[in-house]
Structures are given as structure tokens and as C-alpha cells.
Design a protein around this motif. Structure first.
Motif, mmCIF file in Angstrom:
data_model
loop_
_atom_site.group_PDB
_atom_site.id
_atom_site.type_symbol
_atom_site.label_atom_id
_atom_site.label_comp_id
_atom_site.label_asym_id
_atom_site.label_seq_id
_atom_site.Cartn_x
_atom_site.Cartn_y
_atom_site.Cartn_z
ATOM 1 N N ARG A 54 0.939 -41.497 -22.836
ATOM 2 C CA ARG A 54 0.220 -42.751 -23.490
ATOM 3 C C ARG A 54 -0.316 -42.140 -24.718
ATOM 4 N NH1 ARG A 54 -4.796 -46.711 -21.455
ATOM 5 N NH2 ARG A 54 -5.176 -47.794 -23.462
ATOM 6 N N PHE A 55 -0.796 -40.958 -24.776
ATOM 7 C CA PHE A 55 -1.673 -40.526 -25.996
ATOM 8 C C PHE A 55 -0.644 -39.446 -26.844
ATOM 9 C CE2 PHE A 55 -4.887 -41.065 -22.808
ATOM 10 C CZ PHE A 55 -5.724 -42.161 -23.319
ATOM 11 N N PHE A 56 -0.196 -38.747 -26.183
ATOM 12 C CA PHE A 56 0.567 -37.819 -27.085
ATOM 13 C C PHE A 56 1.702 -38.167 -28.081
ATOM 14 C CE2 PHE A 56 4.187 -34.724 -27.538
ATOM 15 C CZ PHE A 56 3.560 -33.368 -27.884
ATOM 16 N N LEU A 68 -1.555 -31.133 -37.673
ATOM 17 C CA LEU A 68 -1.913 -30.718 -36.330
ATOM 18 C C LEU A 68 -1.059 -29.484 -35.972
ATOM 19 C CD1 LEU A 68 -1.421 -34.324 -34.535
ATOM 20 C CD2 LEU A 68 -3.488 -33.054 -35.119
ATOM 21 N N PHE A 69 -1.844 -28.873 -35.087
ATOM 22 C CA PHE A 69 -1.323 -27.469 -34.416
ATOM 23 C C PHE A 69 -1.757 -27.491 -32.872
ATOM 24 C CE2 PHE A 69 -1.700 -26.495 -38.968
ATOM 25 C CZ PHE A 69 -0.912 -25.789 -39.256
ATOM 26 N N ALA A 70 -1.113 -26.812 -32.168
ATOM 27 C CA ALA A 70 -1.317 -26.716 -30.679
ATOM 28 C C ALA A 70 -0.587 -25.465 -30.054
ATOM 29 C CB ALA A 70 -1.140 -28.124 -29.968
ATOM 30 N N SER A 71 -1.089 -24.873 -29.178
ATOM 31 C CA SER A 71 -0.621 -24.055 -28.309
ATOM 32 C C SER A 71 -0.715 -24.316 -27.040
ATOM 33 C CB SER A 71 -1.160 -22.676 -28.756
ATOM 34 O OG SER A 71 -0.630 -21.406 -27.765
ATOM 35 N N VAL A 72 0.285 -24.400 -26.501
ATOM 36 C CA VAL A 72 0.275 -25.000 -24.989
ATOM 37 C C VAL A 72 0.865 -23.553 -24.047
ATOM 38 C CG1 VAL A 72 1.282 -26.788 -23.135
ATOM 39 C CG2 VAL A 72 1.007 -27.469 -25.626
ATOM 40 N N ILE A 73 0.037 -23.415 -23.053
ATOM 41 C CA ILE A 73 0.455 -22.030 -22.351
ATOM 42 C C ILE A 73 0.380 -22.389 -20.994
ATOM 43 C CG2 ILE A 73 -0.315 -19.640 -21.697
ATOM 44 C CD1 ILE A 73 0.395 -20.137 -24.772
ATOM 45 N N ARG A 74 1.371 -22.258 -20.062
ATOM 46 C CA ARG A 74 1.469 -22.321 -18.727
ATOM 47 C C ARG A 74 0.809 -20.934 -18.374
ATOM 48 N NH1 ARG A 74 4.236 -24.686 -14.490
ATOM 49 N NH2 ARG A 74 5.874 -25.932 -15.852
ATOM 50 N N ALA A 121 -5.265 -35.004 -25.476
ATOM 51 C CA ALA A 121 -3.851 -35.823 -25.395
ATOM 52 C C ALA A 121 -2.761 -34.542 -25.069
ATOM 53 C CB ALA A 121 -3.833 -36.469 -26.655
ATOM 54 N N VAL A 122 -2.730 -33.345 -25.767
ATOM 55 C CA VAL A 122 -1.802 -32.599 -25.360
ATOM 56 C C VAL A 122 -1.820 -32.193 -24.000
ATOM 57 C CG1 VAL A 122 -0.809 -30.351 -26.092
ATOM 58 C CG2 VAL A 122 -1.676 -31.726 -27.790
ATOM 59 N N PHE A 123 -2.909 -31.888 -23.658
ATOM 60 C CA PHE A 123 -3.209 -31.393 -22.059
ATOM 61 C C PHE A 123 -2.841 -32.376 -21.203
ATOM 62 C CE2 PHE A 123 -5.685 -30.939 -18.332
ATOM 63 C CZ PHE A 123 -5.453 -29.810 -17.769
ATOM 64 N N ARG A 124 -2.930 -33.607 -21.175
ATOM 65 C CA ARG A 124 -2.622 -34.604 -20.324
ATOM 66 C C ARG A 124 -1.269 -34.820 -20.381
ATOM 67 N NH1 ARG A 124 -5.867 -37.163 -17.391
ATOM 68 N NH2 ARG A 124 -4.033 -38.679 -17.004
ATOM 69 N N TYR A 125 -0.564 -34.528 -21.313
ATOM 70 C CA TYR A 125 0.893 -34.848 -21.665
ATOM 71 C C TYR A 125 1.590 -33.836 -20.668
ATOM 72 C CZ TYR A 125 5.505 -35.107 -23.560
ATOM 73 O OH TYR A 125 6.996 -35.453 -23.587
ATOM 74 N N TYR A 148 -10.067 -27.334 -37.415
ATOM 75 C CA TYR A 148 -11.014 -27.694 -36.281
ATOM 76 C C TYR A 148 -9.965 -27.630 -35.063
ATOM 77 C CZ TYR A 148 -14.111 -29.325 -39.917
ATOM 78 O OH TYR A 148 -14.952 -29.511 -40.911
ATOM 79 N N VAL A 149 -10.765 -26.929 -34.096
ATOM 80 C CA VAL A 149 -10.033 -26.393 -32.855
ATOM 81 C C VAL A 149 -10.973 -26.553 -31.578
ATOM 82 C CG1 VAL A 149 -8.477 -24.841 -31.659
ATOM 83 C CG2 VAL A 149 -8.638 -24.853 -34.184
ATOM 84 N N ASP A 150 -10.112 -26.972 -30.560
ATOM 85 C CA ASP A 150 -11.072 -27.289 -29.218
ATOM 86 C C ASP A 150 -9.854 -26.883 -28.284
ATOM 87 O OD1 ASP A 150 -13.170 -27.401 -27.515
ATOM 88 O OD2 ASP A 150 -13.598 -29.754 -27.870
ATOM 89 N N GLU A 151 -10.377 -26.841 -27.090
ATOM 90 C CA GLU A 151 -9.459 -26.294 -25.815
ATOM 91 C C GLU A 151 -9.565 -27.588 -24.841
ATOM 92 O OE1 GLU A 151 -13.358 -25.224 -23.972
ATOM 93 O OE2 GLU A 151 -12.393 -24.837 -26.050
ATOM 94 N N SER A 152 -8.387 -27.543 -24.262
ATOM 95 C CA SER A 152 -8.503 -28.256 -23.103
ATOM 96 C C SER A 152 -7.910 -27.673 -21.731
ATOM 97 C CB SER A 152 -7.624 -29.645 -23.291
ATOM 98 O OG SER A 152 -7.848 -30.799 -22.240
#
Length: 227
Positions: A204-206, A93-99, A193-197, A2-6
Motif C-alpha cells: 500500500r505504501f511502498f 530517498l535511501f534505504a538499506s533492507v537487511i534480512r 513503508a519499506v519495512f512493511r513491504y 534524516y534517518v530512522d529504523e524499522s
């Protein structure tokens, strides 16, 4: 998975775009949903199903969430993430963080989806090699990126992506209304949580979810960071 964006692709005031979520064996979904229902019931005991756990409105107190105290809203985000932390260890968990500036002019959605889907595929490949074969499917919240993601997914299965061809998915991605799925809502909270970090430096959340990113032999495969 299950995936969503932020974050958004077009807001110049945001540096990052995140795709994130979790994979879960099908029988685990019911347990997660039950635990999240209990959190939602704090805000509407008579009809917890009407409460959508959505990171940004909960954190900022927007819309329906405006009438609820800040501490209660933020604690609910924490507790929902802890539900995943305490879930079966096979859930990853999986996440891709892109600048966004790093991939420009490429679409950050494309860069993030390529990373997320390939890492999920390789996780399934590791399971297969250990004698535990599964086919995967990615389920997204309905979003403006549906056309882009469907096209990319088809290409990855036929033409290939940067590192090969997707081999372990049973179907192209599906899209659900987040209001109808606690699992999509949890994916939203993970992505937020990933986005705010990364975007705000808010830890707080990450740290709650950080131990649950897919890893093997001390190497973290589930968290991709491009900055």
C-alpha cells in the motif's frame, strides 16, 4: 539526511531490519514540515505540533492513535509519503533492507548503516563531480543504536569501510527527539513503508515512494536489499 529504523535487531519473529530516510537541501525542510503540519492538524487542529506522525502506532492504532479511525490513520500515512513524492526532485530517498539471517552473527545495524552512509557519500560525490559541491550530515532519531552508529561513523571517516573512506560528511551523525522534528517523523514513515513491504508483503505504501530512491542513468543507487 534524516534517518530512522524499522524492525528490531532482536525479535526472532521479524526477518528484516531497515534503515531508511531522505536527503534534503536545507531550505526544503521548511516546506516539508509545513505540509506535514497540515496532515497532523486533521487529528488535533488546536495543537498540530503535539501530533507525532509515527508509522507503527498510526498503522496499528496504538496509544494516542487508538481513538482515531483506521481509515483516517492509514490515509494520513499515505498523504505524508505523497508529500515527499511531490517535493523538489533534488530530494532523494535511501534505504538499506537487511534480512537478519543473511548477516548473522554480524549486527544488522552495522550492515545497514555502512550501506546507507556510503551511498549518501557517493551521491554527494556525484554532485561534486557535476560542480555542485555539498557537505552532508546524517540526523537520526534518538535510539538504542546511538553508541553503535557513532562508533561506526568515526571509523568510516578515519579507518574506512568496505569500499573506501567517507569523504563528504561535515560531522558525525546527530541524534534528535522525533517529537521535535517533522523531518525525522517523515524518515520514520519512509522506513516503516519499506519495512512493511518486505516484512509483510504490504504494497500500500511502498509504491508511493519507490520512484524517489536515488538513481542516475536508470540505475537505482538509493535502495539496497540484502536477502
Amino acid at each position: 539526511m534524516y534517518v530512522d529504523e524499522s524492525g528490531t535487531t532482536h525479535d526472532p519473529n521479524q526477518q528484516y531490519f531497515v534503515l531508511a530516510g531522505f536527503c534534503v537541501f536545507e531550505r526544503q525542510g521548511y516546506w516539508l514540515a509545513t505540509q506535514l503540519d497540515r496532515i497532523a492538524a486533521r487529528f488535533d487542529p488546536a495543537d498540530p505540533a503535539a501530533v507525532e506522525l509515527h508509522g507503527s502506532p498510526m498503522f496499528g492504532g496504538r496509544g494516542w492513535w487508538r481513538s482515531h479511525p483506521k481509515d483516517d490513520r492509514h490515509q494520513a500515512i499515505e498523504d505524508a509519503l505523497k508529500v515527499f513524492l511531490q517535493s523538489h526532485p533534488s530530494n532523494r530517498l535511501f534505504a538499506s533492507v537487511i534480512r537478519k539471517s543473511v548477516v548473522s552473527p554480524q549486527d544488522p545495524v552495522e550492515a545497514a548503516f555502512e550501506q546507507l552512509s556510503s551511498r549518501f557519500d557517493k551521491y554527494l560525490m556525484r554532485l561534486h563531480r557535476s560542480g555542485n559541491t555539498h557537505r552532508g550530515i546524517i540526523i537520526f532519531d534518538k535510539s538504542t543504536y546511538e553508541t553503535t552508529i557513532q562508533s561506526l561513523a568515526t571509523d568510516f571517516r578515519t579507518i574506512g569501510y568496505t569500499w573506501g573512506v567517507i569523504r563528504n560528511f561535515s560531522e558525525v551523525p546527530l541524534f534528535l527527539d522525533s517529537k521535535a522534528s517533522r523531518s525525522i517523523q517523515l524518515a520514520d514513515l519512509v522506513a516503516y513503508a519499506v519495512f512493511r513491504y518486505f516484512e509483510k508483503g504490504d504494497n500500500r505504501f511502498f509504491p508511493i515512494i519507490e520512484p524517489r530512491f536515488d538513481s542516475e542513468g536508470g540505475v537505482v543507487h538509493g535502495l539496497h536489499i540484502l536477502q
